[in-house]
Design an enzyme around this catalytic site. Structure first.
Site, mmCIF file in Angstrom:
data_model
loop_
_atom_site.group_PDB
_atom_site.id
_atom_site.type_symbol
_atom_site.label_atom_id
_atom_site.label_comp_id
_atom_site.label_asym_id
_atom_site.label_seq_id
_atom_site.Cartn_x
_atom_site.Cartn_y
_atom_site.Cartn_z
ATOM 1 N N ASN A 27 0.913 -1.172 0.143
ATOM 2 C CA ASN A 27 -0.143 -0.082 0.061
ATOM 3 C C ASN A 27 0.988 1.324 0.078
ATOM 4 O O ASN A 27 1.302 1.622 1.083
ATOM 5 C CB ASN A 27 -0.934 -0.157 1.301
ATOM 6 C CG ASN A 27 -1.782 1.188 1.237
ATOM 7 O OD1 ASN A 27 -1.856 2.150 0.567
ATOM 8 N ND2 ASN A 27 -2.711 1.103 2.341
ATOM 9 N N ARG B 89 -2.713 -2.087 -3.361
ATOM 10 C CA ARG B 89 -3.911 -1.345 -3.221
ATOM 11 C C ARG B 89 -3.822 -0.069 -4.144
ATOM 12 O O ARG B 89 -2.951 0.694 -3.792
ATOM 13 C CB ARG B 89 -4.031 -1.033 -1.589
ATOM 14 C CG ARG B 89 -5.163 -0.401 -1.058
ATOM 15 C CD ARG B 89 -5.034 0.880 -0.153
ATOM 16 N NE ARG B 89 -6.169 1.548 -0.084
ATOM 17 C CZ ARG B 89 -5.995 2.628 0.888
ATOM 18 N NH1 ARG B 89 -5.190 3.080 1.248
ATOM 19 N NH2 ARG B 89 -7.337 3.344 0.958
ATOM 20 N N HIS C 92 -12.830 2.358 0.387
ATOM 21 C CA HIS C 92 -12.871 1.057 1.600
ATOM 22 C C HIS C 92 -13.575 -0.043 1.312
ATOM 23 O O HIS C 92 -13.946 -0.750 1.995
ATOM 24 C CB HIS C 92 -13.553 1.618 2.837
ATOM 25 C CG HIS C 92 -12.815 2.890 3.450
ATOM 26 N ND1 HIS C 92 -13.828 3.850 4.062
ATOM 27 C CD2 HIS C 92 -11.568 3.190 3.641
ATOM 28 C CE1 HIS C 92 -12.804 4.873 4.621
ATOM 29 N NE2 HIS C 92 -11.497 4.319 4.225
ATOM 30 N N ARG D 54 -11.713 15.154 7.987
ATOM 31 C CA ARG D 54 -12.603 15.448 6.874
ATOM 32 C C ARG D 54 -14.017 15.853 7.306
ATOM 33 O O ARG D 54 -14.589 15.326 8.161
ATOM 34 C CB ARG D 54 -12.914 14.308 5.688
ATOM 35 C CG ARG D 54 -11.530 14.120 4.854
ATOM 36 C CD ARG D 54 -11.801 12.906 4.011
ATOM 37 N NE ARG D 54 -10.340 12.265 3.516
ATOM 38 C CZ ARG D 54 -10.095 11.037 3.606
ATOM 39 N NH1 ARG D 54 -10.877 10.165 4.033
ATOM 40 N NH2 ARG D 54 -8.978 10.775 2.993
ATOM 41 N N GLU E 4 -7.923 -5.831 5.559
ATOM 42 C CA GLU E 4 -7.979 -5.458 4.048
ATOM 43 C C GLU E 4 -6.741 -6.053 3.250
ATOM 44 O O GLU E 4 -6.745 -6.394 2.191
ATOM 45 C CB GLU E 4 -7.613 -3.853 3.835
ATOM 46 C CG GLU E 4 -8.922 -3.316 4.484
ATOM 47 C CD GLU E 4 -8.858 -1.711 4.460
ATOM 48 O OE1 GLU E 4 -9.267 -1.208 3.541
ATOM 49 O OE2 GLU E 4 -8.268 -1.151 5.500
#
Length: 378
Positions: free
Chosen positions: A13, A72, A161, A222, A365
């Site tokens: 990643n 990823r 996600h 955010r 993940e």
């Protein structure tokens, strides 16, 4: 034809200045190795550092046994809806999609190129965060703007996600002893980034993040959902530039903007000590989640299970409780004893009387990327 999910994958990643890695043997429960290389200025050097670490005698990894390298990738656009074997053309497409994910895709491209150079004889597979949401109908992914402008500029709901939502939605079916077919599930991935999905028959029918990861739930930095006119007002009345507004909403809002910290542990501690700002931040955060639960129950036509996952979802019992408080009339009832503390394995936290089962399921993940990458080359 059956698909082989057995093998050993190096999962990467790659961000703009970091590389997270994990070596996954899909026949084992735990990863063989994992780590993080930070302050990366050159991804070739970063990948070399990963290889050097994994080549140590005590690493527990035999690099010669690797089956595949899985990458990823945050934004796959409308083009990539499944795990994809990486070619030069695929890399070019991922690079072009940087216009939709300028903070993520450029780092992914640099990492992919460095890893392909380091492992030229292994297949490389891109697993896209957006791919799980390729099942959204046109009505679900469309914004109410001129469709010609939307198509020209790729404006639609993509969702993110996806590897996490896909993984925990399958896991909850497994622990419930149910087939995904016929199961109506809401999955809440609550970390520094946060999103929530409505999943029916194992298929995503809606998701809170949109064109970018900014839309939806309140997150660490955010804002989540916002009246679009706020942007115009900040430009006209506050004199902020587009770039300044972008930074404000993506990097200086959410929990950080409301309470001064993007770490939920700090916010909860401050709230317990009487901070009004922190108390309001928690209420805004959990109120947003609760609103999406009601909305998605309506879209699903009922609900069988809710799943909390990721850093906040797995560790913050108070957030889980507050997010579902007052929903007893909807058949959702959290057991305070079962819900207490951190959950490191699939845990049922609803009462026996709750019509909707509520679970905490740790996400994985990296394992999901490994499984999808191995399947893509089998």
């Amino acid at each position: 034809m059956s698909v082989n999910y057995n093998g050993i994958a190096l999962v990467l990643n790659c961000g703009s200045s970091s590389i997270k890695y994990q070596v996954v043997d899909t026949t084992a429960d735990a990863p063989l190795a994992s780590g993080l290389v930070e302050r990366v200025t050159d991804h070739n050097e970063g990948v070399r550092a990963v290889i050097e670490t994994l080549s140590q005698p005590d690493s527990g990894v035999d690099l010669s046994r690797l089956t595949v390298v899985g990458h990823r990738v945050v934004q796959g656009g409308a083009e990539f809806t499944a795990p994809t074997i990486i070619t030069d053309e695929v890399v070019d497409h991922i690079a072009k999609l940087a216009v939709l994910a300028p903070l993520h895709n450029p780092g992914h491209v640099s990492g992919i190129e460095a890893a392909r150079h380091a492992f030229p004889d292994l297949p490389h597979v891109a697993v896209f965060d957006t791919a799980f949401h390729a099942t959204l109908t046109e009505a679900a992914y469309s914004y109410a703007i001129d469709p010609h402008i939307a198509r020209e500029h790729g404006i639609r709901r993509y969702g993110f996600h996806g590897t996490s939502h896909g993984y925990v939605s399958r896991e909850v079916a497994r622990v419930m002893g149910r087939d995904a077919k016929g199961l109506r599930v809401i999955t809440a991935h609550l970390g520094n980034g946060a999103s929530i999905d409505a999943i029916k028959d194992g298929i995503a029918i809606d998701t809170s993040m949109g064109l970018t990861p900014l839309e939806g739930l309140v997150m660490g930095t955010r804002s989540g959902d916002l009246d679009p006119a706020v942007i115009f007002h900040l430009h006209r009345a506050a004199g902020l530039s587009i770039d300044e507004i972008d930074e404000l909403l993506n990097k200086k809002s959410g929990l950080l903007g409301l309470a001064g910290s993007n770490d939920m542990r700090d916010v909860r501690k401050a709230a317990a000590e009487g901070s009004h700002e922190a108390q309001v931040a928690l209420e805004v955060y959990t109120r947003r989640i609760k609103g999406y639960v009601g909305r998605y129950m309506a879209l699903l036509g009922g609900l069988d299970a809710i799943v909390f996952t990721a850093g906040v979802g797995e560790n913050a019992d108070a957030i889980r409780e507050l997010s579902l408080a007052g929903l007893e009339e909807l058949g959702i009832e959290v057991d305070p004893v079962r819900n207490e503390g951190r959950c490191t394995e699939p845990t049922l936290i609803s009462t026996d009387a709750s019509r909707v089962q509520v679970w905490v399921i740790p996400t994985n993940e990296e394992r999901e990327i490994a499984l999808q990458s191995i399947a893509a080359v089998s």
